[in-house]
Design a protein around this motif. Sequence first.
Motif, PDB file in Angstrom:
ATOM      1  N   GLU A  32       0.831  -1.203   0.000  1.00  0.00           N
ATOM      2  CA  GLU A  32       0.000   0.000   0.000  1.00  0.00           C
ATOM      3  C   GLU A  32       0.868   1.257   0.000  1.00  0.00           C
ATOM      4  OE1 GLU A  32      -2.465  -0.513   3.451  1.00  0.00           O
ATOM      5  OE2 GLU A  32      -3.732  -2.016   2.459  1.00  0.00           O
ATOM      6  N   ALA A  33       1.943   1.226   0.773  1.00  0.00           N
ATOM      7  CA  ALA A  33       2.845   2.379   0.807  1.00  0.00           C
ATOM      8  C   ALA A  33       3.473   2.585  -0.574  1.00  0.00           C
ATOM      9  CB  ALA A  33       3.930   2.180   1.867  1.00  0.00           C
ATOM     10  N   LEU A  34       3.931   1.510  -1.201  1.00  0.00           N
ATOM     11  CA  LEU A  34       4.534   1.631  -2.530  1.00  0.00           C
ATOM     12  C   LEU A  34       3.516   2.125  -3.551  1.00  0.00           C
ATOM     13  CD1 LEU A  34       6.777  -1.566  -2.764  1.00  0.00           C
ATOM     14  CD2 LEU A  34       7.470   0.792  -2.243  1.00  0.00           C
ATOM     15  N   ASP A  35       2.284   1.616  -3.463  1.00  0.00           N
ATOM     16  CA  ASP A  35       1.230   2.061  -4.383  1.00  0.00           C
ATOM     17  C   ASP A  35       0.949   3.552  -4.238  1.00  0.00           C
ATOM     18  OD1 ASP A  35       0.981  -0.502  -5.392  1.00  0.00           O
ATOM     19  OD2 ASP A  35      -0.828  -0.982  -4.231  1.00  0.00           O
ATOM     20  N   ASP A  36       1.138   4.075  -3.032  1.00  0.00           N
ATOM     21  CA  ASP A  36       0.912   5.496  -2.773  1.00  0.00           C
ATOM     22  C   ASP A  36       2.184   6.325  -2.978  1.00  0.00           C
ATOM     23  OD1 ASP A  36      -1.714   4.951  -2.109  1.00  0.00           O
ATOM     24  OD2 ASP A  36      -1.333   4.856   0.054  1.00  0.00           O
ATOM     25  N   ASP A  37       3.198   5.707  -3.620  1.00  0.00           N
ATOM     26  CA  ASP A  37       4.492   6.359  -3.862  1.00  0.00           C
ATOM     27  C   ASP A  37       5.137   6.847  -2.572  1.00  0.00           C
ATOM     28  OD1 ASP A  37       4.520   5.949  -6.644  1.00  0.00           O
ATOM     29  OD2 ASP A  37       3.286   7.738  -6.967  1.00  0.00           O
ATOM     30  N   GLU A  38       4.983   6.057  -1.517  1.00  0.00           N
ATOM     31  CA  GLU A  38       5.584   6.377  -0.219  1.00  0.00           C
ATOM     32  C   GLU A  38       6.606   5.300   0.125  1.00  0.00           C
ATOM     33  OE1 GLU A  38       2.371   6.530   2.568  1.00  0.00           O
ATOM     34  OE2 GLU A  38       1.442   8.257   1.612  1.00  0.00           O
ATOM     35  N   THR A  39       7.497   5.630   1.009  1.00  0.00           N
ATOM     36  CA  THR A  39       8.437   4.647   1.537  1.00  0.00           C
ATOM     37  C   THR A  39       7.710   3.856   2.621  1.00  0.00           C
ATOM     38  OG1 THR A  39      10.286   6.138   1.121  1.00  0.00           O
ATOM     39  CG2 THR A  39      10.650   4.343   2.700  1.00  0.00           C
ATOM     40  N   PRO A  40       7.753   2.519   2.540  1.00  0.00           N
ATOM     41  CA  PRO A  40       7.096   1.729   3.590  1.00  0.00           C
ATOM     42  C   PRO A  40       7.691   2.066   4.957  1.00  0.00           C
ATOM     43  CG  PRO A  40       7.682   0.341   1.725  1.00  0.00           C
ATOM     44  CD  PRO A  40       8.339   1.677   1.508  1.00  0.00           C
ATOM     45  N   PRO A  41       6.851   2.081   5.987  1.00  0.00           N
ATOM     46  CA  PRO A  41       7.359   2.388   7.326  1.00  0.00           C
ATOM     47  C   PRO A  41       8.460   1.403   7.740  1.00  0.00           C
ATOM     48  CG  PRO A  41       4.959   2.370   7.313  1.00  0.00           C
ATOM     49  CD  PRO A  41       5.409   1.845   5.978  1.00  0.00           C
ATOM     50  N   GLU A  42       9.452   1.924   8.430  1.00  0.00           N
ATOM     51  CA  GLU A  42      10.583   1.107   8.858  1.00  0.00           C
ATOM     52  C   GLU A  42      10.127  -0.071   9.720  1.00  0.00           C
ATOM     53  OE1 GLU A  42      14.755   1.669  11.291  1.00  0.00           O
ATOM     54  OE2 GLU A  42      13.869   3.394  10.297  1.00  0.00           O
ATOM     55  N   TRP A  43       9.119   0.157  10.574  1.00  0.00           N
ATOM     56  CA  TRP A  43       8.669  -0.918  11.449  1.00  0.00           C
ATOM     57  C   TRP A  43       8.094  -2.073  10.637  1.00  0.00           C
ATOM     58  CZ3 TRP A  43       3.829  -3.043  11.908  1.00  0.00           C
ATOM     59  CH2 TRP A  43       2.764  -2.332  11.347  1.00  0.00           C
TER      60      TRP A  43
END
Length: 101
Positions: A32-43
């Motif tokens: 979901e993070a990648l789909d939103d062009d975001e870096t996935p949370p580190e946790w």
Amino acid sequence: MSSSPQTETYEVTLTRDEQWVAHHVLSNRFDEALDDDETPPEWVLESLEAIEADAETRLTGSQADRLYTALTAYVDRDDAPDGDVVHGSAALETLEGVREA
């Protein structure tokens, strides 16, 4: 000085099926993070690595809390498969023990 409960690591014993459900939830969060062009949370990344490790799963208190929240949201969904709900609920019981430590 001792570690805070949020950074201290805990052994989390999950069955293979419980690990699969946790991995599924974390993978979805990652995607979901990648789909939103975001870096996935580190946790998320660290928790995935912990679950995929050949040894026991070790999570920090913070990771366990966040995984607990994500799993709760997943098993409470109307469209979650029955098997996932059973194994996800069992994983929640295990994580509850870590959250109380």
